[in-house]
Motif scaffolding. Structure first.
Motif, short mmCIF file in Angstrom:
data_model
loop_
_atom_site.label_atom_id
_atom_site.label_comp_id
_atom_site.label_asym_id
_atom_site.label_seq_id
_atom_site.Cartn_x
_atom_site.Cartn_y
_atom_site.Cartn_z
N LEU A 192 0.81 -1.25 0.08
CA LEU A 192 0.01 -0.05 0.03
C LEU A 192 0.72 1.18 0.10
O LEU A 192 0.63 2.19 -0.67
N ASN A 193 1.93 1.17 0.89
CA ASN A 193 2.71 2.46 0.80
C ASN A 193 3.48 2.41 -0.53
O ASN A 193 3.65 3.73 -0.72
N HIS A 194 3.71 1.48 -1.10
CA HIS A 194 4.71 1.71 -2.46
C HIS A 194 3.77 2.22 -3.38
O HIS A 194 4.26 2.72 -4.23
N ALA A 195 2.49 1.70 -3.28
CA ALA A 195 1.72 1.96 -4.36
C ALA A 195 1.38 3.46 -3.97
O ALA A 195 1.13 4.26 -5.07
N GLY A 196 1.22 3.90 -2.91
CA GLY A 196 0.88 5.51 -2.63
C GLY A 196 2.03 6.26 -2.96
O GLY A 196 1.75 7.58 -3.56
N GLY A 197 3.25 5.72 -2.95
CA GLY A 197 4.52 6.41 -3.27
C GLY A 197 4.43 6.59 -4.69
O GLY A 197 4.67 7.86 -5.47
N LEU A 198 3.91 5.82 -5.43
CA LEU A 198 4.03 5.91 -7.03
C LEU A 198 2.65 6.83 -7.43
O LEU A 198 2.84 7.31 -8.46
N PHE A 199 1.44 6.87 -6.47
CA PHE A 199 0.34 7.54 -6.98
C PHE A 199 0.32 9.05 -6.39
O PHE A 199 -0.90 9.66 -6.20
N GLY A 200 1.29 9.21 -5.49
CA GLY A 200 1.47 10.59 -4.96
C GLY A 200 0.48 10.51 -3.74
O GLY A 200 -0.35 11.73 -3.36
N LYS A 201 0.27 9.35 -3.09
CA LYS A 201 -1.00 9.50 -1.92
C LYS A 201 -0.12 8.93 -0.58
O LYS A 201 0.83 8.12 -0.59
N SER A 202 -0.64 9.42 0.45
CA SER A 202 0.19 8.86 1.89
C SER A 202 -0.72 8.66 2.89
O SER A 202 -2.21 8.74 2.67
N PHE A 203 -0.49 7.76 3.66
CA PHE A 203 -1.30 7.25 4.86
C PHE A 203 -0.70 7.59 6.15
O PHE A 203 0.43 7.73 6.42
N LYS A 204 -1.74 7.69 7.01
CA LYS A 204 -1.47 7.68 8.59
C LYS A 204 -2.03 6.41 9.06
O LYS A 204 -3.42 6.18 8.90
N PHE A 205 -1.35 5.57 9.55
CA PHE A 205 -1.68 4.24 10.13
C PHE A 205 -2.06 4.21 11.68
O PHE A 205 -0.99 4.67 12.26
N ASN A 206 -3.04 3.95 12.27
CA ASN A 206 -3.15 3.73 13.57
C ASN A 206 -3.30 2.40 14.17
O ASN A 206 -4.06 1.75 13.79
N HIS A 207 -2.14 2.06 14.22
CA HIS A 207 -1.77 0.46 14.72
C HIS A 207 -2.60 0.13 16.05
O HIS A 207 -2.29 0.94 17.12
#
Ligand code: NAD
Length: 388
Positions: free
Chosen positions: A55-70
């Motif tokens: 998911l993070n890898h795809a986010g990098g390619l698509f210019g999207k970021s995530f905040k994960f609440n573990h």
């Protein structure tokens, strides 16, 4: 609602809940997408690590970021707090736009221990109740390149197996009164017409967008609740003339799933029948590790693999992470309205499988299987090659 239903590794988009409309606006925002990550027990943490990496890898390619609440859930949460679904985990889910769930539960031989006793029930039913998750969507597809992994004979698989099972989640026997008085035990099964309409509304729209057939599975020769399901489905059918509606008794449906799975397009059914049939259907592709699912609520959606915590595979780097990876694609599609990014992950998974890279559970005889982490790395590589 405008919706999109596609086949193969791609799945259905949601027509019935207002969240999808909100998601469209969300897709335009540059703020990080907030996701509660609940890996759980057994193979959960291993496959979740891989899915988050993809998911993070795809986010990098698509210019999207995530905040994960573990947050912990199940036995992992019990160790820390004595509770399988503690308040802190509930809060992490409330603070997030979507929930990515792994799996919960321990080995069969340890089910009597407090850590594992009722762990799955407390965690899964707790989340379902907390977030009003009323409908479960589970695709079951046999991918042509993995036909060898299916337990079905090739002449059955070759006819095509591509169905979606839609299960009502908050009614029926699971939520009725349960009591035991001496040698007498009672479990109450209740449904209201409103409860029945929620999954059926999704099911009719899904059928319209797919091959046009909706099979409502019941036991109407015995149960009043099933007769109510039939009445509501027949009433709704008038608004969906393009859908071919049929009813099937659950005992027959169980047989047809194995004998003639290509018959099915969209199946919609009540809680207990859906639990059993969707588990039966999930073996058709050849491994529980292939099938993602989504549970849809009025305020939040949760995404989880169809399988359990597979204690026999834990810690060996052999679990199949495909279901968990495809959960992230479902999440991008439904919660965040990012269908291109979802499709990129789905295509990278199917291309990786088609290239013969797969874990031991689905590897053809004589082929060298890859590990859980290596599969994730291969999917990231596919993504980079296609979207760099
Ligand atoms: P399971 O799904 O964990 O395992 C069944 C079989 O499928 C096993 O042979 C396992 O090795 C295989 N399998 C499952 N996922 C796989 C994957 N990703 N890759 C490769 N093979 C995979 O079911 P079970 O053994 O009946 O239950 C084990 C534990 O999981 C129990 O404690 C049960 O309560 C729990 N469980 C949890 C959930 C959930 O959290 N939603 C669902 C089902 C079972």
């Amino acid at each position: 609602y405008e919706i999109e239903i596609v086949t193969g590794v791609q799945t259905c988009a949601l027509p019935i809940f207002a969240l999808l409309r909100l998601a469209r606006g969300r897709a335009m925002s540059s703020a990080p997408m907030t996701v509660a990550v609940l890996p759980g027990d057994g193979i959960g943490p291993e496959v979740m690590d891989v899915a988050v990496k993809v998911l993070n890898h795809a986010g990098g390619l698509f210019g999207k970021s995530f905040k994960f609440n573990h947050a912990p859930v199940g036995g992992a949460a019990f160790d820390a707090s004595g509770d399988h679904f503690p308040q802190s985990t509930r809060q992490a889910c409330m603070d997030s736009e979507a929930i990515l769930y792994g799996s919960v539960g321990g080995p069969v031989s340890e089910q009597h221990l407090p850590k594992w006793k009722d762990a799955e029930k407390n965690a899964v039913l707790g989340i379902r109740k907390a977030f009003d998750l009323a409908v479960n969507v589970r695709p079951a597809t046999v991918y042509p390149t993995l036909a060898h992994a299916s337990p079905l004979r090739s002449e059955i698989v070759d006819k095509g197996v591509d169905m979606v099972i839609i299960r009502e989640l908050l009614g029926g026997l699971y939520f009725g009164e349960h009591k035991t008085e001496g040698d007498k035990a009672t479990d109450v099964c209740e449904y209201s017409a409103d409860q029945i309409r929620r999954p059926l509304e999704f099911a009719f729209t899904a059928a319209k967008q797919r091959r046009g057939r909706l099979t409502v599975v019941d036991k109407a020769n015995v149960l009043d609740t099933s007769r109510l399901w039939r009445r509501v489905a027949n009433e709704m059918a008038a608004q969906h003339p393009e859908v071919e509606l049929e009813f099937m008794y659950v005992d027959n449906a169980a047989m047809q799933l194995i004998k003639a799975p290509s018959h099915f397009d969209v199946i919609c059914t009540e809680n207990l029948f859906g639990d059993i049939l969707s588990d039966a259907a999930s073996v058709l592709p050849g491994s529980l590790g292939l099938m993602p699912s989504a549970s849809l609520g009025s305020s939040k959606y949760m995404y989880e693999p169809s399988g359990g915590s597979a204690p026999d595979l834990t810690g060996l780097d052999v679990a199949n992470p495909v279901a968990q990876i495809l959960c992230t694609a479902m999440m991008l599609r439904y919660t965040f309205a990012l269908p291109e990014m979802a499709a990129a992950i789905e295509t990278a998974v199917s291309s990786t499988l088609a290239a013969g890279i797969c874990t031991a559970d689905i590897a053809p005889p004589g082929a060298q299987p890859c590990g859980t982490k290596a599969f994730g790395d291969a999917v990231c590589k596919q993504l980079s090659e296609t979207h760099a």
